[in-house]
Design an enzyme around this catalytic site. Sequence first.
Site, PDB file in Angstrom:
ATOM      1  N   ASP A 295       0.805  -1.328   0.042  1.00  0.00           N
ATOM      2  CA  ASP A 295       0.113   0.019  -0.114  1.00  0.00           C
ATOM      3  C   ASP A 295       0.827   1.176  -0.022  1.00  0.00           C
ATOM      4  OD1 ASP A 295      -2.329  -1.305   0.554  1.00  0.00           O
ATOM      5  OD2 ASP A 295      -2.563  -1.114   2.526  1.00  0.00           O
TER       6      ASP A 295
ATOM      7  N   ASP B 140      -9.803  -6.712   2.237  1.00  0.00           N
ATOM      8  CA  ASP B 140      -8.416  -6.836   1.855  1.00  0.00           C
ATOM      9  C   ASP B 140      -7.923  -8.508   2.174  1.00  0.00           C
ATOM     10  OD1 ASP B 140      -7.517  -4.706   0.439  1.00  0.00           O
ATOM     11  OD2 ASP B 140      -6.531  -3.861   2.257  1.00  0.00           O
TER      12      ASP B 140
ATOM     13  N   ASP C  90      -5.145  -3.286   4.645  1.00  0.00           N
ATOM     14  CA  ASP C  90      -5.454  -2.971   6.063  1.00  0.00           C
ATOM     15  C   ASP C  90      -7.048  -3.185   6.172  1.00  0.00           C
ATOM     16  OD1 ASP C  90      -6.072  -1.007   4.280  1.00  0.00           O
ATOM     17  OD2 ASP C  90      -4.574   0.301   4.908  1.00  0.00           O
TER      18      ASP C  90
HETATM   19  P1  ATP Z   1      -3.576   3.060   0.000  1.00  0.00           P
HETATM   20  O1  ATP Z   1      -4.505   2.011  -1.033  1.00  0.00           O
HETATM   21  O2  ATP Z   1      -2.155   3.107  -0.537  1.00  0.00           O
HETATM   22  O3  ATP Z   1      -3.822   3.014   1.527  1.00  0.00           O
HETATM   23  P2  ATP Z   1      -5.661   5.042   0.062  1.00  0.00           P
HETATM   24  O4  ATP Z   1      -5.531   5.392   1.236  1.00  0.00           O
HETATM   25  O5  ATP Z   1      -5.688   6.491  -0.911  1.00  0.00           O
HETATM   26  O6  ATP Z   1      -4.254   4.279  -0.631  1.00  0.00           O
HETATM   27  P3  ATP Z   1      -8.274   4.034  -0.030  1.00  0.00           P
HETATM   28  O7  ATP Z   1      -8.322   4.319   1.543  1.00  0.00           O
HETATM   29  O8  ATP Z   1      -8.937   2.971  -0.530  1.00  0.00           O
HETATM   30  O9  ATP Z   1      -6.660   4.202  -0.504  1.00  0.00           O
HETATM   31  O10 ATP Z   1      -8.847   5.618  -0.419  1.00  0.00           O
HETATM   32  C1  ATP Z   1      -9.005   5.686  -1.863  1.00  0.00           C
HETATM   33  C2  ATP Z   1      -9.598   6.984  -2.048  1.00  0.00           C
HETATM   34  O11 ATP Z   1     -10.567   7.417  -1.409  1.00  0.00           O
HETATM   35  C3  ATP Z   1      -8.357   8.058  -1.549  1.00  0.00           C
HETATM   36  O12 ATP Z   1      -7.647   8.227  -2.559  1.00  0.00           O
HETATM   37  C4  ATP Z   1      -9.342   9.001  -1.388  1.00  0.00           C
HETATM   38  O13 ATP Z   1      -9.469  10.158  -2.514  1.00  0.00           O
HETATM   39  C5  ATP Z   1     -10.603   8.705  -0.878  1.00  0.00           C
HETATM   40  N1  ATP Z   1     -10.906   8.641   0.443  1.00  0.00           N
HETATM   41  C6  ATP Z   1      -9.894   7.970   1.384  1.00  0.00           C
HETATM   42  N2  ATP Z   1     -10.215   8.391   2.577  1.00  0.00           N
HETATM   43  C7  ATP Z   1     -11.492   9.021   2.750  1.00  0.00           C
HETATM   44  C8  ATP Z   1     -12.435   9.564   3.548  1.00  0.00           C
HETATM   45  N3  ATP Z   1     -12.292   9.387   4.857  1.00  0.00           N
HETATM   46  N4  ATP Z   1     -13.410  10.419   3.283  1.00  0.00           N
HETATM   47  C9  ATP Z   1     -13.830  10.561   1.878  1.00  0.00           C
HETATM   48  N5  ATP Z   1     -12.762  10.075   0.885  1.00  0.00           N
HETATM   49  C10 ATP Z   1     -11.655   9.479   1.161  1.00  0.00           C
END
Ligand code: ATP
Length: 895
Positions: free
Chosen positions: A334, A632, A628
């Site tokens: 990630d 997953d 996480d």
């Molecule tokens: P990684 O997979 O590397 O952990 P990530 O945290 O960006 O990356 P996700 O948690 O799946 O992956 O989030 C995907 C997308 O959703 C983010 O890039 C963001 O644009 C949006 N996002 C993440 N958290 C929030 C939130 N709390 N509220 C609204 N949108 C969110």
Amino acid sequence: MSAPIDFEEVRWHALPGSEIARIFDVELAGLSPEEVNRQAARFGRNVLPRASRRNPLLRFLAQFNNTLIYVLLAGALAAALLDHLIDAVVIVAVVIVNAIIGYIQEGKAEQALEAIQQMIAPKASVIRGGVRQTIPVSGIVPGDLVLIEAGDRVPADLRLLHARRLLIDEALLTGESVAAEKHEAVLPEETVLADRQNMAFSGTLVAAGQANGIVVATGRHTQIGRISSLIQSVETMATPLLQQIDQFARRFTWFVLAGGLALFAFAVLVRSYDWVDALIAVVALAVGIVPEGLPAVITITLAIGVRRMAARNAVIRKLPAVETLGATSVICSDKTGTLTRNEMTARRIVTARYTMLAEGSGYVPEGHIRIAGPGDQTEALSASMPLIRCGLLCNDASLRNDGNDWRVEGDPMEGALFALAMKAAVDPEMERSEWQRLDEIPFDAAHRFMATLCRGPDGAMMLFVKGAPEAVFAMTAPDEISYWDQAITEAGSEGERVLAFGAKQMPSDAERISFDDMAGVALLGLVGFIDPPRLEAREAIAECLSAGIAVKMITGDHSATALAIARQLALADDPQVMTGVDIERLSDEDLEQVVNRVSVFARTSPEHKLRIVRALQAQGKIVAMTGDGVNDAPSLKQADVGVAMGIKGTEASKEAASMVLLDDNFASIVSAVREGRTVYDNIRKVISWEIPTNGGETLAVVLAILLGFSLPMSATQILWVNLILAATLGLVLAFEPTEPGAMQRHPRQRGAPLLSPFLLWRVVLVSVLFAAVTLGIFFHTLNQGRSLEVARTMVVNMFIVAEIFYLFNVRYLHTTSLTWRGAVGTPAVLIAIAILIVGQALFTYAPFMNALFNSRPLAFADLALLVFAGAALMVLLEVEKHVMRRLGWFKELND
Ligand code: ATP
């Protein structure tokens, strides 16, 4: 003192929350510290009774449950009956000492593993004293207000007070595989367990949504506590490698016993040995040659590896992972929190007309927000206020100032929005109390946005949305899309994470929101967050590349952001990027063709991760994959090594993983891989030391019987050699540190045999050399006209000296041992040698040992000769290692 509560009798599902709070005599808004103490004193800890450990006496007796030991004991009995009392005593002593060593080793390994499991004890979120806190599950008490969300295991039996799109998998309790929908309404008294939709039961898994609830039962009073009073104990210590070796040792035992029988018959019938002597010698030999101690030593090697990994923040949940880690050829990681620090700071605010930049770093809510480019500062700031407010109200996090530092409770990105509001002179607490939240759609990686419904101070009903720009644009359909796209690309190319914000006026009687309400939301603007890469991740990636391990970033983030971070981390020379949409267009076969070339996968969802792992595995790769979220779990299970995040990971992901990172840090995975390689090397070292040792001894004795000369060692002497070596040198290789250059080699191939061609060659060569040297010494001593007893004492000591030198040779399988570092050894090596020397001195010079073992004192010149012979043997084997590397016959030496 309140009346006792009969947990079986109370119908919690038929009571409103306020009534439950009254029963426990607590406040519904969360317990105060005094109430927590009182409840804990009254109801105890929230744990289930543990499975009791195996009885120590049974564990000790189990050490004797081995075919070989039976044979040995039968031999002792025969010896005793035939008046060979000393032999009988020695054999029994050997058996007992062996059992003690085995017992201690096993206990140590088990303890080490158990202690490590404690490091990942589950945690839960509660509200106490009005503040959200994360506490160990064992500290939860009845009356506590608990928050649960997708991926959590429910920490106690809860009566739900507020549930949003909550789905709980209750298969554990009801056997029902479809997740149950939950709500908070009161139910009729007679509702059966499986239909109690306003309850969440301890141990069940939250599949989706969010909720809070009041704890009505903990520990053994919970439903699960009543059904089964035991929790799973530590997993068994079997790994594929161990099973393989155990099985090999068992089969080999029968083979050796058959061979021993033939040898015995030959010795008595053809060579006319005394049958008792021959019997004991053959039994002793059989015991010597079967590597029955090998599984124990390998278990210890694995346990030491597990402990070293834990010291580097990688906690092993499934023992086989220790073996697999060393062979890892691809790490899929990630981005957020693993490769980056997950410390977000809102930096850029983009509205329809202005771009503003916020100063400051971390979560400290200080710093100006200034206009970037031309325009009026005041006007720009007031244009961004709706967006800043939306960021605060569509948000579950808060910031806490604990003395000198600001900390986030909740999602870091939301914490950054909280800080941003404070920089814009908004009082977050006041704003949130004025805007009452009525409903929400929680964030989910599948739809990538979050929405809230709030009623403002003037009665206005507003819907606030924040999420990935694509998700929000799909609702808002903004006019000047190219303006926004350009802003996103610009922020992304600087490694910023971008969120889009939107709002919509709702009818004043609205109470709930659904996905349908998202249509027609007006776009408020964008915020770009910086999340700096971890410095140590950059170094760890460089180490991976030199170790022939590819690193791939798999992120939910935008491709521009992901690519910028990949470049900052030097993930590859020219990192290629692919998005989830691209993956969907490819068939599995096409994905296999490209998967090796791509190093960044952006905007992926959990299903894509699964396909990527499978594609890599189809290419013969051994894949470590991080995860996480609740979704997953499948890819973590599919990966050869599933790696969960200890801090931000859900319980569901931790349970599916074979390793948990306590610090969520990519560098810890690489440390674990290095330790994994060390463990595998050490296992090979143990084997390549132990087997030829047994082989040399056997060869010398078998030759004596076949060719009809006196045995070079008596039966009890053979047992002595085996015992003292097993208790000393046999163990030390398990403690070897990482060989230099361990991370410059290529990973070993999937399915590469443990007994590689080089090790097999070594077994044969060293066995022959050992037999030759000891027999040489034997005949040399006899030729000097000295007694058989002296010659045998020389042989026993020759063996020990040769073993010591050979140990130094084996400590470095990939490089020469003739270095200062190689000569000094480790504390474990030195202690073992010291014990060995004392033992041998007793064996050779102590009168009682002379009587027991029929040994004789040796002269100084004799000892000098033995050391010289041992050193010569070592030099010969070092030359051989060098020549073999030069010749390149064994690929493993040159990798
Ligand atoms: P990684 O997979 O590397 O952990 P990530 O945290 O960006 O990356 P996700 O948690 O799946 O992956 O989030 C995907 C997308 O959703 C983010 O890039 C963001 O644009 C949006 N996002 C993440 N958290 C929030 C939130 N709390 N509220 C609204 N949108 C969110």
